[in-house]
Structures are given as C-alpha cells and as structure tokens.
Design an enzyme around this catalytic site. Structure first.
Site, PDB file in Angstrom:
ATOM      1  N   LYS A  75      46.058  50.566  32.753  1.00  0.00           N
ATOM      2  CA  LYS A  75      45.500  51.756  33.388  1.00  0.00           C
ATOM      3  C   LYS A  75      45.411  52.900  32.385  1.00  0.00           C
ATOM      4  CE  LYS A  75      44.502  51.649  37.139  1.00  0.00           C
ATOM      5  NZ  LYS A  75      43.267  51.183  37.789  1.00  0.00           N
ATOM      6  N   HIS A  93      38.164  53.708  33.303  1.00  0.00           N
ATOM      7  CA  HIS A  93      37.529  54.447  34.402  1.00  0.00           C
ATOM      8  C   HIS A  93      36.691  55.601  33.860  1.00  0.00           C
ATOM      9  CE1 HIS A  93      39.904  52.077  37.129  1.00  0.00           C
ATOM     10  NE2 HIS A  93      41.023  52.503  36.604  1.00  0.00           N
ATOM     11  N   ARG A 127      29.896  37.203  34.100  1.00  0.00           N
ATOM     12  CA  ARG A 127      30.952  37.526  35.057  1.00  0.00           C
ATOM     13  C   ARG A 127      32.106  38.196  34.337  1.00  0.00           C
ATOM     14  NH1 ARG A 127      31.100  35.595  40.044  1.00  0.00           N
ATOM     15  NH2 ARG A 127      33.378  35.493  40.067  1.00  0.00           N
ATOM     16  N   GLY A 191      33.630  36.273  48.580  1.00  0.00           N
ATOM     17  CA  GLY A 191      33.772  36.999  47.327  1.00  0.00           C
ATOM     18  C   GLY A 191      35.190  36.958  46.803  1.00  0.00           C
ATOM     19  N   ARG A 192      35.415  37.640  45.663  1.00  0.00           N
ATOM     20  CA  ARG A 192      36.757  37.658  45.075  1.00  0.00           C
ATOM     21  C   ARG A 192      37.773  38.235  46.059  1.00  0.00           C
ATOM     22  NH1 ARG A 192      34.569  39.645  39.962  1.00  0.00           N
ATOM     23  NH2 ARG A 192      34.660  38.040  38.364  1.00  0.00           N
TER      24      ARG A 192
END
Length: 247
Positions: A75, A93, A127, A191-192
């Site tokens: 992070k 981010h 992906r 989906g995931r």
C-alpha cells in the site's frame, strides 16, 4: 540478479504483505537477493523470511537501500515522502487520479525513481498479475454473514485472522449458535470477487444463488432478490447505473 527489498507497511492495521516467505525462498534459490524489513504487524513472522534465506534489515530503511534495488510494498508510501530514487513496486493509487496523485508522480519524476504499479502489471493475456478481488469477495461475504447474524444489534469491529481457517471456524461457531440460516444471492458470481464470495458460502454450507451476466441481462427489476437475506454485489461498475432495487 535483481535485489528485492521488501519494505514494512506503514498503513495502520495493514497486516498483508506483497511477498510471502515461500515465494521469497524460491527467489533466493533462483539467485535473487531478498532483503526484508522488520515489521511488527506483518501476518508472517520475520523468522520465516530468515529461514528462507532472506537478509533481515531494520524497518523503514529502504530509502538507504542500494540504488539498484526494487523496493516492494503493498500500500501507500509513508508521509512525508522520502526521496524516491528507487524502482518501487506497489499499489500507488495514482493513475486513477486518487488523492495526492499529482504530488506523488511529480516526486517520482523529480527524484529519478520509477513506479511499477501493481494495479497495471499484466500478463501476456492482458490480465492483472496481482489482484485482491478473489479474497475481497471472500472477506466481504464473511462480513455480510457476520452483520446479518448480529442483527438487530451492531456488528462488532472486525479484526484480522492468521488464515482463512481461523475465519471459517469463527463463522461456523456463529452459525451453529444462531437460529438463522441466511440465504445469499451473489451478483457477478463468475468474476474474481464473486468467485471468492461463492467459496466462502460453499465452505459454510450456506444456500446461495449465483447470478452473472445471463441472469441479469433483462435489466430488472429483480424481485428474486427479496427472497434472500444477504445480497452480495460483486459487479465491476465502470459508470453510473440506475438502481435495481428500491424501497
């Protein structure tokens, strides 16, 4: 061979880590140098990395790491930002214009560093190589079950778990002590995120309705939703959509 420097996470309550000891062992065996910062919150013990052949270094020492290192994290970097001279691999981010993105990218450009954002590292098929979706769905479904069983009271703050077996054991105990057996519907089940949510339901033996594109193609309304206790929305939404459930 590359030198990977695993930094300690500075974000409060963050116990996840971008490199597990078993993978670190594979890297060391392949000739990589792996330095691991000490970190009291990390889910893995520092001794696991030491036994894997990693070098153990003090927490927050990456600004002084050799210039050719890849600084690996999960992070955001700590504030205020040190000099960003290295190649950094983490979820920054920044490329979706999140808060502080301009200042961060300016620092990388000005200090001569490089950002390899985990969110944009892709394999040959386009992906993502690293994505949390599966386990986000698993954890989100777990919180949904906890919240439903806590009603009409409030859900206690959720802590962390060393592994999924500890979480499943707690949820199983909650279900056994409750007279409620919730029914769950998952939208985006293929989906995931939806796959992770579905696994949680299977592990607990909860009756679950799995919906994806085919089941929702008509565009609603979907009265079937009201036949369930928990609704897990695992759809990746790119733009505003009309509500599919109203009062």
């Amino acid at each position: 061979m590359p030198h990977i420097w695993l930094r300690a996470e500075s974000k409060p309550l963050e116990r996840r880590v971008a490199l597990a000891p078993a993978t670190a062992r594979e890297l060391v065996a392949a000739g990589f140098t792996v330095s691991v910062e000490e970190c009291g919150n990390r889910v893995f013990d520092i001794r696991d990395y030491q036994e894997a052949g990693c070098r153990i270094v003090p927490a927050a020492s990456w600004p002084d790491a050799p210039p050719d290192c890849y600084v690996l994290g999960l992070k955001e970097l700590p504030a205020p930002l040190p000099a960003l001279r290295h190649r950094h691999i983490y979820f920054a981010h920044a490329y979706k214009q999140q808060e502080g993105w301009k200042a961060l990218l300016r620092r990388f450009a000005g200090d001569g560093g490089r950002l390899l954002d985990l969110e944009y590292l892709l394999d040959d098929n386009g992906r993502r190589i690293a994505a949390f979706g599966y386990w986000a769905g698993f954890a989100g479904a777990a919180l949904g079950v906890m919240a439903r069983l806590a009603q009409p009271g409030m859900l206690d703050p959720a802590g962390s778990y060393g592994n999924k077996d500890q979480l499943l054991a707690q949820l199983s105990d909650l279900l056994e002590s409750s007279s409620l057996r919730p029914r769950i519907i998952i939208i985006g089940a293929k989906g995931r995120c939806g796959s992770g949510a579905a696994e949680l339901c299977r592990e607990l033996g909860i009756e679950t309705t799995l919906w994806d594109l085919e089941e929702t193609a008509q565009g609603g309304p979907f009265p079937e939703i009201l036949g369930h206790d928990i609704f897990l929305n695992c759809v990746f939404v790119r733009s505003a959509t009309p509500p599919f459930l109203t009062r």
